[in-house]
Scaffold this active site. Structure first.
Site, PDB file in Angstrom:
ATOM      1  N   ASP A  29       0.815  -1.215   0.000  1.00 25.27           N
ATOM      2  CA  ASP A  29       0.000   0.000   0.000  1.00 25.27           C
ATOM      3  C   ASP A  29       0.853   1.272   0.000  1.00 25.27           C
ATOM      4  OD1 ASP A  29      -2.409  -1.459   0.059  1.00 25.27           O
ATOM      5  OD2 ASP A  29      -2.172  -1.784   2.202  1.00 25.27           O
TER       6      ASP A  29
ATOM      7  N   GLY B 106       2.862  -6.603  -1.432  1.00 23.30           N
ATOM      8  CA  GLY B 106       3.445  -5.958  -0.261  1.00 23.30           C
ATOM      9  C   GLY B 106       3.200  -6.764   0.998  1.00 23.30           C
TER      10      GLY B 106
ATOM     11  N   ASP C  29       4.081  -1.201  12.728  1.00 20.66           N
ATOM     12  CA  ASP C  29       4.450  -1.037  11.319  1.00 20.66           C
ATOM     13  C   ASP C  29       5.920  -0.643  11.178  1.00 20.66           C
ATOM     14  OD1 ASP C  29       3.914  -1.096   8.679  1.00 20.66           O
ATOM     15  OD2 ASP C  29       3.052   0.910   8.564  1.00 20.66           O
TER      16      ASP C  29
HETATM   17  N1  LIG Z   1      14.229  -0.304  -4.561  1.00 22.00           N
HETATM   18  C1  LIG Z   1      13.839  -0.008  -3.315  1.00 22.00           C
HETATM   19  N2  LIG Z   1      14.653  -0.204  -2.264  1.00 22.00           N
HETATM   20  C2  LIG Z   1      14.289   0.089  -1.010  1.00 22.00           C
HETATM   21  N3  LIG Z   1      13.073   0.581  -0.681  1.00 22.00           N
HETATM   22  C3  LIG Z   1      12.202   0.781  -1.669  1.00 22.00           C
HETATM   23  C4  LIG Z   1      12.527   0.502  -3.034  1.00 22.00           C
HETATM   24  N4  LIG Z   1      11.465   0.796  -3.808  1.00 22.00           N
HETATM   25  C5  LIG Z   1      10.509   1.248  -2.965  1.00 22.00           C
HETATM   26  N5  LIG Z   1      10.950   1.239  -1.689  1.00 22.00           N
HETATM   27  C6  LIG Z   1      10.212   1.578  -0.462  1.00 22.00           C
HETATM   28  O1  LIG Z   1       9.641   0.379   0.039  1.00 22.00           O
HETATM   29  C7  LIG Z   1       8.627   0.712   0.987  1.00 22.00           C
HETATM   30  C8  LIG Z   1       7.591  -0.367   1.071  1.00 22.00           C
HETATM   31  O2  LIG Z   1       6.891  -0.430  -0.115  1.00 22.00           O
HETATM   32  P1  LIG Z   1       5.497  -1.202  -0.323  1.00 22.00           P
HETATM   33  O3  LIG Z   1       4.390  -0.421   0.219  1.00 22.00           O
HETATM   34  O4  LIG Z   1       5.459  -1.569  -1.758  1.00 22.00           O
HETATM   35  O5  LIG Z   1       5.693  -2.565   0.464  1.00 22.00           O
HETATM   36  P2  LIG Z   1       5.197  -3.119   1.860  1.00 22.00           P
HETATM   37  O6  LIG Z   1       6.007  -4.325   2.130  1.00 22.00           O
HETATM   38  O7  LIG Z   1       3.741  -3.294   1.895  1.00 22.00           O
HETATM   39  O8  LIG Z   1       5.621  -2.038   2.852  1.00 22.00           O
HETATM   40  P3  LIG Z   1       4.770  -1.238   3.873  1.00 22.00           P
HETATM   41  O9  LIG Z   1       4.110  -2.245   4.715  1.00 22.00           O
HETATM   42  O10 LIG Z   1       5.821  -0.435   4.571  1.00 22.00           O
HETATM   43  O11 LIG Z   1       3.801  -0.422   3.048  1.00 22.00           O
HETATM   44  C9  LIG Z   1       8.116   2.061   0.526  1.00 22.00           C
HETATM   45  O12 LIG Z   1       8.314   2.967   1.583  1.00 22.00           O
HETATM   46  C10 LIG Z   1       9.006   2.426  -0.670  1.00 22.00           C
HETATM   47  O13 LIG Z   1       9.352   3.786  -0.705  1.00 22.00           O
END
Ligand SMILES: Nc1ncnc2c1ncn2[C@@H]1O[C@H](COP(=O)(O)OP(=O)(O)OP(=O)(O)O)[C@@H](O)[C@H]1O
Length: 437
Positions: free
Chosen positions: A200, A230, A291
């Site tokens: 998200d 995610g 989180d």
């Molecule tokens: N290549 C990358 N390397 C490291 N972090 C990244 C990269 N691309 C995106 N991010 C960061 O990864 C984080 C998590 O992204 P995402 O929402 O897609 O996954 P998530 O596992 O559901 O994480 P969250 O629960 O924190 O939302 C975002 O804050 C985003 O800015």
């Protein structure tokens, strides 16, 4: 797809004349009818299924199609077998259950190439009237969840997108806030939507990127979509749930192909001198801590949240503070009355009840400066901490398995202390400073 603009589908299209042709369907002679809603056929030759009527709903059963000479080849995506090639077909009118959709193919051989073209045009028109996208921009986060975004895009998304005949461009994110930058500078005229293959967090970055553009008022009308790659995936769960579809990767992709849309509120949040926009939820206390602090267990995937929740539940922290809110009708009795006038107008934050007035919007980076509300007549209330958890949710699901606000468009879930349970307070739209497009 979440489309901030779409409130309704508009008036129904005038009904086109149904096309009727003698054809061969998967090799069997049949008479076929193409209406604006369905392709139906009845086999006419001798055989076991002779006379049986089958149909494909264009909206919900067909991924895409191709016209090749006299053949109209439809790629189906159905629950149950409607092709007649495998199991006996479901009788007309019997819908599928919750089983996963499967791909299939129905080959309709027409009497002439002109007829095949005519039918192809009719189906194309129908898809256009449904708002099906033709060109999509994908943002893939290879880092989100269990770092499976790239694989999910290649194996789960692309095959369906290609079968639907959708043109696409894909860009991976390379660092935090990269998606926000991409959305801030993308040439939006080239695309019918931006799809995040991510958690998200990337969707929220995209919304912020769009609202920081000079043309934010047009940009925010571009439909956004999300494929669950995610940790939590609450937005996908909420959108599929509201469409009556079970949570699955293929259902999420198909919902985008079908052009499913619903409007989404945007919350404007001001923290110190920073303004940002949220479409999902705001948390303070327990859930925010879980989180952020569970980041070090990212390798666990979704289980990191459950695991860390348990750790924190046995060691609850308390947070002192006060929440000011405008109750929705029926919830006026919650909290205590607030005497001072609180302004939530235009550029500024909801100012503290004590009267600190700070203009925090930085016009260089914040083109959309939040909603303007006339709050002169609003009856503000307050709740005083300590709080274990404050959870403001714009969507029903926090993650795939956690429904926190079943009727959410805007709900406040306030955990005042561990022993007092979790009273649910419905807030008014202006409290969250949102604006529905
Ligand atoms: N290549 C990358 N390397 C490291 N972090 C990244 C990269 N691309 C995106 N991010 C960061 O990864 C984080 C998590 O992204 P995402 O929402 O897609 O996954 P998530 O596992 O559901 O994480 P969250 O629960 O924190 O939302 C975002 O804050 C985003 O800015």
């Amino acid at each position: 797809m979440a489309d901030p603009q779409a409130k309704a589908r508009g008036p129904p299209e005038p009904r086109a004349e149904a096309l009727v042709e003698p054809v061969r369907v998967n090799g069997s002679a049949a008479e076929a009818t193409l209406s604006s809603a369905e392709l139906a056929w009845r086999t006419t030759g001798a055989g076991r299924d002779s006379g049986g009527r089958r149909k494909l709903e264009l909206e919900s059963d067909v991924l895409g199609f191709q016209v090749e000479g006299r053949a109209l080849k439809l790629v189906t995506f159905t629950r149950g077998d409607v092709t007649g090639a495998g199991r006996p077909p479901s009788p007309v009118g019997c819908g599928g259950g919750a089983e996963d959709r499967k791909r299939g193919e129905v080959a309709v051989e027409m009497e002439s190439e002109e007829a095949a073209e005519r039918w192809g045009h009719a189906i194309r028109d129908r898809f256009a009237s449904l708002g099906r996208p033709k060109r999509l921009f994908f943002i893939v986060n290879p880092y989100g969840g269990k770092r499976g975004g790239r694989k999910i895009f290649q194996t789960e998304v692309l095959p369906l997108i290609e079968a639907a005949g959708i043109h696409y461009t894909m860009q991976e994110t390379n660092y935090r806030l990269h998606a926000q930058e991409i959305a801030g500078s993308l040439d939006l005229r080239k695309y019918d939507g931006i799809i995040c293959v991510s958690g998200d967090g990337i969707l929220v970055e995209v919304v912020n990127g769009l609202l920081q553009r000079d043309d934010w008022d047009k940009a925010i009308k571009v439909p956004l979509g999300i494929i669950p790659a995610g940790t939590g995936n609450g937005m996908v769960q909420g959108l599929l749930h509201s469409a009556g579809e079970p949570f699955s990767m293929s259902n999420a992709v198909f919902a985008i192909i079908r052009g499913h849309r619903r409007a989404l509120d945007v919350t404007s949040v001001v923290q110190g001198k920073t303004r940002f926009f949220s479409v999902m939820m705001l948390t303070w206390g327990l859930v925010a801590d879980i989180d952020i602090e569970s980041e070090k267990f990212r390798w666990m995937g979704s289980a990191r949240i459950d695991f860390y929740s348990l750790l924190r539940a046995v060691n609850l922290r308390r947070y002192n503070g006060r929440i000011l809110f405008v109750p929705a009708p029926g919830y006026e009795g919650f909290g205590d009355p607030v005497e001072q006038t609180i302004s939530c107008k235009s550029n500024g934050a909801a100012n503290a009840a004590e009267g600190d007035i700070t203009d925090v919007c930085n016009n260089e980076t914040c083109t959309y400066s939040g909603p303007s509300t006339d709050d002169a007549d609003l009856e503000w209330r307050s709740l005083k901490g300590p709080f274990v958890n404050v959870w403001i949710s714009n969507i029903a699901f926090a993650s795939e398995g956690v429904m926190i606000a079943p009727q959410a468009l805007c709900r406040w879930l306030l955990g005042r202390s561990y022993n007092q349970g979790l009273p649910m307070v419905c807030c008014s739209r202006t409290l969250a400073s949102d604006e529905g497009w």
